[in-house]
Motif scaffolding. Structure first.
Motif, PDB file in Angstrom:
ATOM      1  N   TYR A 179      33.565  57.791  49.890  1.00 39.76           N
ATOM      2  CA  TYR A 179      34.724  58.672  49.840  1.00 39.76           C
ATOM      3  C   TYR A 179      34.844  59.161  48.408  1.00 39.76           C
ATOM      4  CZ  TYR A 179      36.548  57.579  54.463  1.00 39.76           C
ATOM      5  OH  TYR A 179      36.717  57.473  55.810  1.00 39.76           O
ATOM      6  N   ASP A 221      32.593  55.661  54.187  1.00 41.94           N
ATOM      7  CA  ASP A 221      32.798  56.815  55.057  1.00 41.94           C
ATOM      8  C   ASP A 221      31.678  56.861  56.078  1.00 41.94           C
ATOM      9  OD1 ASP A 221      33.596  59.133  56.208  1.00 41.94           O
ATOM     10  OD2 ASP A 221      33.087  60.434  54.520  1.00 41.94           O
ATOM     11  N   SER A 563      37.994  57.919  64.729  1.00 42.92           N
ATOM     12  CA  SER A 563      37.664  59.163  64.023  1.00 42.92           C
ATOM     13  C   SER A 563      38.292  59.161  62.634  1.00 42.92           C
ATOM     14  CB  SER A 563      38.131  60.377  64.827  1.00 42.92           C
ATOM     15  OG  SER A 563      39.507  60.575  64.648  1.00 42.92           O
ATOM     16  N   PRO A 572      44.351  62.251  58.083  1.00 46.99           N
ATOM     17  CA  PRO A 572      44.479  63.206  56.986  1.00 46.99           C
ATOM     18  C   PRO A 572      45.238  64.448  57.435  1.00 46.99           C
ATOM     19  CG  PRO A 572      42.318  63.388  57.978  1.00 46.99           C
ATOM     20  CD  PRO A 572      43.008  62.243  58.661  1.00 46.99           C
ATOM     21  N   SER A 573      45.699  65.226  56.452  1.00 50.78           N
ATOM     22  CA  SER A 573      46.457  66.424  56.803  1.00 50.78           C
ATOM     23  C   SER A 573      46.129  67.534  55.809  1.00 50.78           C
ATOM     24  CB  SER A 573      47.952  66.101  56.796  1.00 50.78           C
ATOM     25  OG  SER A 573      48.315  65.583  55.542  1.00 50.78           O
ATOM     26  N   GLY A 574      46.735  68.683  56.021  1.00 55.28           N
ATOM     27  CA  GLY A 574      46.445  69.816  55.161  1.00 55.28           C
ATOM     28  C   GLY A 574      47.065  69.658  53.777  1.00 55.28           C
ATOM     29  N   VAL A 575      46.473  70.329  52.808  1.00 60.70           N
ATOM     30  CA  VAL A 575      47.097  70.354  51.482  1.00 60.70           C
ATOM     31  C   VAL A 575      47.197  71.806  51.056  1.00 60.70           C
ATOM     32  CG1 VAL A 575      46.170  68.098  50.837  1.00 60.70           C
ATOM     33  CG2 VAL A 575      44.930  70.158  50.219  1.00 60.70           C
ATOM     34  N   LYS A 587      38.196  75.000  50.290  1.00 59.63           N
ATOM     35  CA  LYS A 587      37.642  74.619  51.586  1.00 59.63           C
ATOM     36  C   LYS A 587      36.458  75.524  51.907  1.00 59.63           C
ATOM     37  CE  LYS A 587      42.200  73.537  53.331  1.00 59.63           C
ATOM     38  NZ  LYS A 587      43.206  73.894  54.341  1.00 59.63           N
ATOM     39  N   ARG A 588      35.527  75.012  52.702  1.00 58.21           N
ATOM     40  CA  ARG A 588      34.375  75.823  53.081  1.00 58.21           C
ATOM     41  C   ARG A 588      34.700  76.810  54.177  1.00 58.21           C
ATOM     42  NH1 ARG A 588      28.874  74.669  51.478  1.00 58.21           N
ATOM     43  NH2 ARG A 588      29.168  73.137  49.853  1.00 58.21           N
ATOM     44  N   VAL A 589      35.679  76.457  54.997  1.00 57.85           N
ATOM     45  CA  VAL A 589      36.008  77.354  56.110  1.00 57.85           C
ATOM     46  C   VAL A 589      37.378  77.947  55.870  1.00 57.85           C
ATOM     47  CG1 VAL A 589      34.629  76.226  57.850  1.00 57.85           C
ATOM     48  CG2 VAL A 589      36.912  75.347  57.319  1.00 57.85           C
TER      49      VAL A 589
ATOM     50  N   SER B 183      38.424  64.684  54.003  1.00 59.37           N
ATOM     51  CA  SER B 183      37.959  63.988  55.206  1.00 59.37           C
ATOM     52  C   SER B 183      36.691  64.643  55.732  1.00 59.37           C
ATOM     53  CB  SER B 183      39.051  64.048  56.279  1.00 59.37           C
ATOM     54  OG  SER B 183      38.508  63.734  57.535  1.00 59.37           O
ATOM     55  N   ARG B 184      35.730  63.829  56.090  1.00 51.86           N
ATOM     56  CA  ARG B 184      34.497  64.357  56.649  1.00 51.86           C
ATOM     57  C   ARG B 184      34.665  64.657  58.125  1.00 51.86           C
ATOM     58  NH1 ARG B 184      30.464  61.603  59.147  1.00 51.86           N
ATOM     59  NH2 ARG B 184      31.544  59.697  58.619  1.00 51.86           N
ATOM     60  N   THR B 185      35.415  63.780  58.800  1.00 53.36           N
ATOM     61  CA  THR B 185      35.530  63.898  60.258  1.00 53.36           C
ATOM     62  C   THR B 185      36.629  64.878  60.676  1.00 53.36           C
ATOM     63  OG1 THR B 185      36.791  61.846  60.083  1.00 53.36           O
ATOM     64  CG2 THR B 185      34.545  61.683  60.899  1.00 53.36           C
ATOM     65  N   HIS B 186      37.533  65.226  59.754  1.00 59.47           N
ATOM     66  CA  HIS B 186      38.586  66.172  60.081  1.00 59.47           C
ATOM     67  C   HIS B 186      38.508  67.329  59.098  1.00 59.47           C
ATOM     68  CE1 HIS B 186      40.480  63.432  62.986  1.00 59.47           C
ATOM     69  NE2 HIS B 186      39.992  62.498  62.180  1.00 59.47           N
ATOM     70  N   GLU B 187      37.805  68.349  59.523  1.00 59.59           N
ATOM     71  CA  GLU B 187      37.467  69.457  58.643  1.00 59.59           C
ATOM     72  C   GLU B 187      38.708  70.095  58.021  1.00 59.59           C
ATOM     73  OE1 GLU B 187      34.605  72.004  60.442  1.00 59.59           O
ATOM     74  OE2 GLU B 187      35.043  73.668  59.095  1.00 59.59           O
ATOM     75  N   GLY B 188      38.656  70.277  56.708  1.00 59.90           N
ATOM     76  CA  GLY B 188      39.739  70.974  56.017  1.00 59.90           C
ATOM     77  C   GLY B 188      40.961  70.114  55.778  1.00 59.90           C
ATOM     78  N   GLN B 189      40.855  68.819  56.101  1.00 53.71           N
ATOM     79  CA  GLN B 189      42.006  67.954  55.899  1.00 53.71           C
ATOM     80  C   GLN B 189      41.703  66.896  54.846  1.00 53.71           C
ATOM     81  OE1 GLN B 189      43.660  67.039  59.922  1.00 53.71           O
ATOM     82  NE2 GLN B 189      44.603  68.979  59.340  1.00 53.71           N
ATOM     83  N   HIS B 584      33.116  69.528  53.792  1.00 49.82           N
ATOM     84  CA  HIS B 584      33.700  70.839  54.064  1.00 49.82           C
ATOM     85  C   HIS B 584      34.417  71.418  52.857  1.00 49.82           C
ATOM     86  CE1 HIS B 584      32.917  69.247  58.033  1.00 49.82           C
ATOM     87  NE2 HIS B 584      33.767  68.278  57.812  1.00 49.82           N
TER      88      HIS B 584
END
Lengths: 595, 595
Positions: A179, A221, A563, A572-575, A587-589, B183-189, B584
């Motif tokens: 991580y 991870d 997961s 996890p959540s958005g920042v 972010k990549r996307v 997070s690797r498993t939750h993209e963008g989070q 990501h």
């Protein structure tokens, strides 16, 4: 606010005035009287409200499950015939005289006063603060706290210092995915969360701390299996100027004390020791469950010359193995069961599962059933029966393949048969596995890799082999195994710079790469590094084993899902974009919705 | 490998054969004999090598500083006149009979056997494993380990459960910048590393854990001041069904026990308590150092009507304050010293530093010197002298401005004068500061913010003020202060949903925002949350205070620099493009060199 915990009350408290605080576990109205089972960390107490005290009774009538109450009352014996022998407090009840509702509760999303069989784990994790109210869950948290206390006391009493090592650190060499944490002050650079404090604890030995321990969070991870979590806890230990036998004696002393104090179980003194080679030979595993009285027996020599290539091929191959596994009373197995076991070993790469049903040993070939009998000379059959110790009614399974596949497949089959056939002995069977190979061959990358980690010391007399025959080189590593679970593992470490360099070379790690990754450790070896070694125990697994929990999630207060998400906090959540900008990343996307 | 630690030997060991392991602290050749001071965790022992044993002597001749040795020999009294009274082992020496060099050492980059004054901290941090070898550094690590042991034992004995909370979690509301983990498993989070386990410990109370503690790492991505680190350690505590006076009594009991056991110091029982208002009034600080016998005295009423606007303005302003600070024997101050103090208070926003030199009180105005005397009526002068208790030779400083500026400036000046003038009393002066305001006004953002955090409970009788007069609302928070340092702080928490909602409203937190950030906590309040409260101690600061360390870096094994880097491991560092891709994210800037 309370005079006692609910679970503490017994007949020694009769006629005492008590004050209790807790949750309504269950409310019953019976014969004009209200019974409330009040629950706290310690257990349940039955409180009775008579209609005589109209106010209190009215309040009692209004309470629902999980309300938080404060109750004042007098302890009395329950009327004869109404005792509850299942409950520690079951001989007594409290006649409620005062009742305060400290807080209300909506109806919980699942019942807390019945068995949890029906409740999905997702629900339990989302409302973890309710799930943890369940007595068995709270009990596990208490147990865990007690376990760490006993471990700490033992180590403190033995002169170990509890030293904290960093969480924001550099990528470590354990090999799993790190991580990482973007740095705000160092643009484009990242910290890694530690997979273990391995290097730091070695540096503490270089610093002269002499005996170190820490109960420490580690991070990996990885894609999660049933018994893995992205963050887990290790009891991490390192010592200087002790050899492996002293370290092992000290560590098994700790585990013996733990089991004696917490479970009142006497583990053997000393723990048996077994070489890695013997463990693989007899159990097909480096963490054998010694409670299962089944063993693998090698029969390469017996079957090297049979005309059945499936056997003779691996039997003649230096890397091959042909092994037999006797199952007592195995003749009882149905065709379907044998088919299922064949599928089972297929998971481990075995291409089939040959077997012989032994109806009557004395009759030789005639007393047996098997499609493979026809390939076997009488003498081979006799030797196999002798070596496996087969008796009438037994069944002998065979594995023939690369040794690693045979070991894995028959090793797993052995454990499965043990459980399926009720052969697992009761109790605790610890052992040390020692004399591990230094390296294992990585077919995919065509190179040697460390069986433990690259700081593990080779056997002194095997140092010359590092260059000439790495595969034959044994290490000074040791694993503590209990009932088929690896409780902990460790090793004597390399403390001389030139040996460390030789090991890096054997691993194909270039000087520059080594400098880049472990430069500070190599430097440290230059300045008077003492002989040292240690080990690490997986605390979660130890607690699981000792509490009989089925999942690692049941011994952690706030675990994550497979997961790697927390259903309770939604992590996890958005920042925010601003935050990412400060951290020099993006972010990549494109996010689906604007933020 | 050893029979004793070096530092353990004294005259009770005379004539014993001992084995020691350790580092060469110093080697001297004197009168044809070699003296080696051997050092381990416990101290130094002098080993003597005679030329009689030629082999051993030759080996002893070859050793250099920081070599790792194993020595066998016999303890004897040092010859009369050569004892070293500064050393615990100074009465004895070991006549070396066997000597093994376990490892060599290059010349260390700095000397370990002389004072560290000359060595730059960067150097010390880069070679931390050597820096930690210094006796005073190892001593601090031992001390820290002992401190946590005493704290844990106290809490364990009082029924607290040690429960671990997650490190990979959701952004917390402490207000500082979070460290985040993609997070690797939750993209963008992203996960956030915890600034404190505040919400988790409250949820453990909802779960019925009843008494919780944890010694836990916390993270804040702030620009570092001298006493801050990106990761630091908290002793985190929470209890249910106890009121603040019980919690405070239990916690001061813990700190008393700690000081008694570790420092053999008896702290007062009970600790004095002081309201926030009184602390600000008398000391201009919510963490007053009671060892300094100087106090602020308000003189608003005395100076409200003088013709000097600098005084009368703030004196009449409800938010203003005019305060006097008497410095005994202050007439001794030079013009330059007073100028320096004027600059010093300028740091805190004070626009000047008025003063009166009191040569002879009895002479009134005539016995004093000050440019401001001319603005003051006789009566004002007399009252000020009375209130401050000024005596002949004293000096009285004045602050006049917004109360917050006066408090900060004169509060800091009070501490500085205490140290500069040698007025700091010896010993330990703890106190509790209580009755904090719930909110403070944030001028910049034009809104109320929490003085502690938004889960702090208001005083029961102030709940109606939440809406009508938030500024007048006091909280149930308490801080433990020792010698001017905040050791720990905490509060009773809000346990009723409607109160929590009112507090969020007072803070201008919209329902939706609250749900988004703390939805799970609000949910938890619905399901029978018990009354609860707790606190958290800053462990690093506690250890600093108890060991007299000047920097937080001196009580941590592997600290970071002020730019949040580890000079030893070179963390943070670069990571591969592949790793970022899996997570990501990408860097915002093109790296200067290809990776």
């Amino acid at each position: 606010m309370r005079s006692h915990y609910c679970g503490q009350l017994d007949d020694s408290h009769v006629d005492h005035e008590v004050e209790l605080c807790g949750w309504v576990h269950r409310r019953r109205d019976h014969g004009g009287v209200i019974f409330i089972d009040l629950r706290d960390r310690d257990g349940l107490a039955q409180v009775v409200f008579d209609p005589d005290l109209a106010d209190v009774f009215a309040t009692a009538e209004s309470v629902r499950n999980e309300f938080v109450l404060k109750v004042k009352g007098r302890v009395r014996l329950r009327p004869e015939g109404t005792e509850n022998p299942d409950l520690p407090t079951g001989k007594v009840e409290i006649l409620g005289k005062e009742l305060t509702i400290l807080n209300k509760s909506e109806t919980p999303p699942f019942m807390l006063n019945v068995d949890d069989e029906g409740v999905g784990e997702e629900h339990r994790l989302k409302y973890r603060y309710l799930d943890l109210r369940r007595p068995e869950m709270l009990q596990r948290l208490r147990f865990r706290s007690k376990i760490t206390r006993v471990l700490r006391n033992y180590l403190d009493d033995n002169g170990f210092l509890d030293v904290e090592t960093p969480m924001l650190t550099k990528a470590t060499p354990e090999g799993a995915r790190d991580y990482i944490v973007p740095s705000r002050t160092h643009e484009g650079q990242f910290f890694a969360l530690p997979q273990s404090p391995q290097i730091f604890k070695q540096l503490l030995m270089v610093a002269g701390v002499d005996r170190y321990y820490q109960i420490v969070r580690c991070f990996r991870d990885e894609d999660l299996r049933a018994d893995r979590q992205p963050e887990f806890t290790q009891l991490d230990i390192e010592t200087s100027f002790l050899d492996e036998s002293t370290i092992m004696a000290m560590m098994e002393g700790m585990i013996r004390k733990l089991f004696a104090e917490v479970l009142e179980v006497a583990l053997p003194d000393p723990f048996p020791r077994m070489s890695y080679a013997e463990a693989m030979e007899r159990f097909g595993s480096d963490k054998p469950d010694l409670r299962i009285p089944l063993e693998l027996v090698s029969v390469n020599d017996v079957l090297a010359d049979v005309e059945f290539k499936v056997f003779s091929g691996p039997a003649k191959d230096p890397k091959g193995r042909v092994a037999a596994l006797r199952l007592p009373k195995g003749c009882e197995l149905s065709r379907k069961e044998i088919d299922d076991y064949t599928k089972f070993v297929g998971i481990y790469g075995a291409k089939g599962l040959a077997y012989i049903k032994v109806n009557e040993v004395a009759k030789g070939r005639e007393g047996m059933q098997s499609p493979i009998l026809k390939f076997m000379p009488d003498e081979a059959i006799t030797t196999i029966m002798e070596r496996t110790g087969a008796e009438d009614g037994d069944l002998v399974f065979f594995g023939a393949d690369q040794a690693s596949i045979v070991n894995e497949a028959l090793g797993a089959l052995r454990v499965k048969l043990g459980h399926d056939r009720g052969l697992v002995e009761h109790g605790w069977k610890p052992l040390w596995v020692v004399d591990f190979p230094m390296f294992e061959w990585d077919e995919k990358n065509d190179r040697w890799t460390s069986l433990h980690h690259p700081f593990t010391s080779p056997n002194e007399e095997h140092i010359p082999l590092l260059e000439s025959d790495p595969g034959a080189c044994l290490s000074r590593a040791y694993d503590m195994v209990l009932n088929g679970t690896e409780l902990g593992g460790g090793s004597m470490r390399i403390y001389r710079e030139e040996v460390q360099e030789q090991v890096f070379r054997a691993l194909g790690i270039e000087d520059e790469e080594a400098r880049d990754k472990f430069g500070f450790l190599l430097d440290a070896l230059k300045y008077g590094c003492p002989p040292h070694g240690g080990l690490a125990f997986g605390l979660d697994r130890l607690v699981m084993l000792m509490t009989g929990a089925k999942s690692i999630r049941d011994v952690m207060a706030f675990p994550k899902t497979q997961s790697a998400a927390c259903l309770m906090t939604d992590a996890p959540s958005g920042v925010s974009e601003a935050q990412l900008k400060e951290l020099h990343i993006r972010k990549r996307v494109k996010p689906k919705t604007a933020e």
